[in-house]
Scaffold this active site. Structure first.
Site, PDB file in Angstrom:
ATOM      1  CG  ASP A 397      -1.706   1.231   1.388  1.00 36.83           C
ATOM      2  OD1 ASP A 397      -2.359   1.621   0.409  1.00 36.83           O
ATOM      3  OD2 ASP A 397      -1.676   1.834   2.476  1.00 36.83           O
ATOM      4  CG  ASP A 596      -1.375   2.441   7.031  1.00 38.82           C
ATOM      5  OD1 ASP A 596      -1.842   2.342   5.872  1.00 38.82           O
ATOM      6  OD2 ASP A 596      -1.288   3.505   7.650  1.00 38.82           O
ATOM      7  CG  ASP A 600      -4.370  -1.015   3.246  1.00 40.31           C
ATOM      8  OD1 ASP A 600      -4.656  -0.872   2.044  1.00 40.31           O
ATOM      9  OD2 ASP A 600      -3.700  -0.201   3.897  1.00 40.31           O
TER      10      ASP A 600
END
Length: 708
Positions: A397, A596, A600
């Protein structure tokens, strides 16, 4: 807390859980606390009991060995007659074989009752046979026919073998229990991080020391130089360098000032500060780490399945080999046949050690989980330790993983006739009343430039456009082009500069006062200082790196170019991230995902290994199988190296356990006797059995010093 209130479990059979200490009904091993005790607490009851029995066994076994083998030591026979000597040996062996060995008989009986044969089945049977045979030979030698006597007509007794076997097995148990206790050293060190008291600051300014359990959320606490931080919270006043190495694995102290987060267990430096308690008790980071590590240590890796299948048939197979050994020696062995049959059958029972086989995997997992915690890497379960070494593709990410996740103001541009201080001052006055992520960046930048902060009145948030308010009698606004158009303000004087900044991946907001354009402010989410080094390490590990983000294509591509990431998926909705991971898996890749945020979580759960940033959201950490406490991607490389070291350690243990039994059992059965005249003494077999278990644990403990 008293023992009866503490939960205990078995390291080989973690599904076995009970209140208070005891033995496992499946394998017979001593249960251990699910949450290790602090290092300064007393050793377990089991260790104390086994140590006491070992000392008694040695005290009686030594004179017994001297008496029975005196003729070998001094070259002459014992002054006692054979009958008297046998009775003296019986007197010396009985306390050892009946009292000191009693736990082994209890566990052997328990294994039969539960139809779960284990190492104590073999030990109990071996000691009972050798001691029982010797008792009959000592008290009723006339019952033995001449064919079962020695060349001198005496019936051999094996009291010394039975007693020494008990002493050696007890020694093995003591060493094993001590070694197993060391596997919890990592958790005990974490448990010892937090202080027992905290210094509470009262509303009137007075300060008092209170017990840690009395600290409540919302209270102000003072942390003085050299003290450990008592709970998780945020700094209210003061500044200091804080060492968080025990929690994050990073050795360099971190400067903490007003507004910065601090965690329980970190060591304060030379400064002093006042903090606000936000998480206490079981909610602190260190408590959650302890819970995660404890949970991981009780799970089983897939590689354990092989050991489980072998162990399931091992003890019955050993009993069968012992019976065959007894029959062959009794039928075709040399005189005295019965004595040889008993000795070799007992040797087979003693040398076979399913305990070493059963401990091979869980001991390595326990030590690796604790070592990971010291490196700032938390494994949620054993499967993640095994799978991480097989990962070939890492999906990352962007926001909060590659970047800081906290926008920072990068540029202030004033329109003709205005100045930067006025532009930033108006923006900060409006954003003081906002909770938007960009608001904190604006206010922090104004404070850093020592601009006097004012408060705008009539604050109004315009969804998707920006904010409005009044400042010193003027209508001020901060927002995008749509907000300017709605207010009838022309952005063209700064349009080219805004387009240039947006092309570089920065977010732009315009500042206006009444109907005039004052300027613009631009924001960027900076790349973490450690990200570039981390990605180089991961490439060196042979991983293919992929960026997966919901941000715009422009921003994502800019970050990817800076970091050298070639494959990018941008503008991906949270619901579609998991689908992207499944696509990569369908291409034949073993995929790990690092993220995080709440968005996600589905992808972290869908990955073969989900890796959460410890600086992110709780739901991300709950969905992931690995957590990087400090949010530093370099932890992934450390975790992979630890994963490989752990698997290598497990394979070493399994090969040692398998090889030991494959070689030891045939030798104990007398396979070498026809060619070399070699027989294995039951005492040596018992010593080898104990040594094998201790060796497996000692090998696992090497992981505590892994340089991952």
């Amino acid at each position: 807390m008293s023992d009866h209130a503490v939960l205990y479990t078995c390291p080989m059979d973690p599904e076995v859980v009970q209140e208070g200490p005891g033995t496992c009904p499946k394998c017979g091993m001593a249960l251990e606390r699910m949450m290790p005790a602090l290092a300064d607490e007393e050793p377990s009851h089991e260790l104390l009991d086994m140590t006491r029995r070992f000392r008694v066994a040695v005290a009686f076994a030594l004179p017994l060995v001297v008496l029975s083998m005196g003729h070998m030591l001094w070259g002459h026979a014992s002054p006692l007659s054979s009958g008297t000597e046998a009775l003296v040996e019986l007197a010396l062996a009985t306390p050892v074989c009946l009292w000191a060995a009693w736990p082994f008989f209890e566990r052997a009986a328990q294994s039969v009752r539960h139809l779960s044969l284990n190492m104590f089945t073999l030990i109990g049977l071996g000691v009972a046979v050798s001691y029982g045979y010797s008792v009959v030979a000592a008290l009723a030698p006339a019952w033995f026919p001449p064919s079962l006597r020695g060349h001198d007509g005496r019936v051999s007794v094996y009291f010394e073998a039975a007693a020494v076997i008990v002493a050696l097995v007890l020694l093995g148990q003591v060493l094993e229990l001590r070694a197993r206790r060391q596997t919890g050293a990592a958790i005990r060190s974490l448990l010892g991080l937090t202080p027992k008291t905290a210094r509470r600051v009262q509303e009137d300014g007075t300060e008092t020391d209170v017990a840690l359990e009395d600290v409540e959320v919302g209270q102000a606490l003072r942390v003085r130089p050299g003290e450990k931080i008592p709970v998780d919270g945020v700094v209210l006043d003061g500044e200091s360098a804080v060492n968080e190495a025990m929690l994050t694995g990073e050795p360099m102290p971190v400067t903490k000032a007003a507004g910065d987060k601090v965690v329980a267990g970190a060591l304060n430096g030379t400064g002093t500060f006042v903090m606000l308690a936000e998480r206490v008790g079981a909610q602190t980071l260190v408590s959650r780490i302890v819970a995660l590590v404890s949970e991981a240590q009780r799970t089983r890796a897939p590689v354990q399945k092989l050991a489980d299948r072998v162990a399931g048939v091992f003890v019955p197979a050993v009993l069968a080999v012992a019976l065959v050994t007894f029959g062959v020696w009794l039928g075709v062995g040399p005189e005295p046949r019965l004595a040889h049959a008993v000795v070799n059958a007992v040797a087979v029972l003693m040398i076979a050690c399913p305990c070493a086989l059963g401990l091979a995997t869980p001991m390595s997992i326990m030590v690796a989980s604790g070592r990971g915690a010291h490196l700032g890497v938390l494994f949620r379960h054993a499967e993640a330790i095994e799978l991480l070494s097989k990962v070939d593709t890492l999906v990352l990410d962007k926001t909060g993983t590659l970047t800081e996740g906290k926008p920072k103001l990068t540029v202030v541009v004033a329109a003709p006739g205005a100045d930067e201080a006025r532009v930033l001052g108006c923006a900060a006055a409006l954003e003081r009343g906002s909770e938007h992520p960009l608001a904190a960046a604006v206010v922090s930048a104004a404070v850093a430039r020592r601009i006097r902060l004012e408060s705008a009145s009539g604050f109004q948030a315009v969804a998707g456009k920006g904010v409005r308010g009044e400042l010193n009698g003027a209508r001020v606004a901060l927002g995008n082009r749509a907000l300017l158009a709605e207010s009838g303000i022309d952005p063209s004087p700064l349009a080219d500069r805004a387009a240039e900044l947006e092309g570089a991946g920065q977010s732009v907001m315009f500042v206006a006062s009444d109907a005039a354009l004052l300027g613009l402010v631009a924001f960027a989410d900076p790349i973490k200082p450690s990200t570039r080094e981390a990605l180089e390490q991961l490439r060196a590990e042979g991983l293919t790196l992929v960026m997966l983000t919901g941000d715009s294509e422009t921003t994502a591509r800019r970050i990817a170019r800076e970091l050298g990431i070639e494959r990018v998926f941008a503008g991906v909705l949270p619901a579609d991230k998991a689908a992207k991971l499944r696509e990569l898996s369908a291409e034949g890749h073993v995929v790990a995902m690092a993220g995080d945020g709440i968005n996600d979580a589905p992808a972290l759960a869908a990955a073969a290994v989900g890796i959460a940033m410890g600086t992110g959201t709780d739901i991300a950490m709950e969905s992931a199988s690995v957590t990087l406490v400090s949010g530093d991607l370099r932890g992934i490389a450390r975790a992979r190296r630890l994963s490989r070291a752990t698997l290598a350690n497990i394979r070493q243990n399994l090969w040692f356990a398998f090889g030991y039994n494959l070689l030891g059992v045939p030798v104990a059965a007398g396979l070498l006797y026809p060619w070399f005249g070699v027989l294995l003494s039951p005492m040596l077999a018992a010593a080898a059995m104990s040594a094998s278990s201790v060796s497996v644990i000692a090998n696992a403990l090497r992981l505590r010093y892994s340089t991952a």
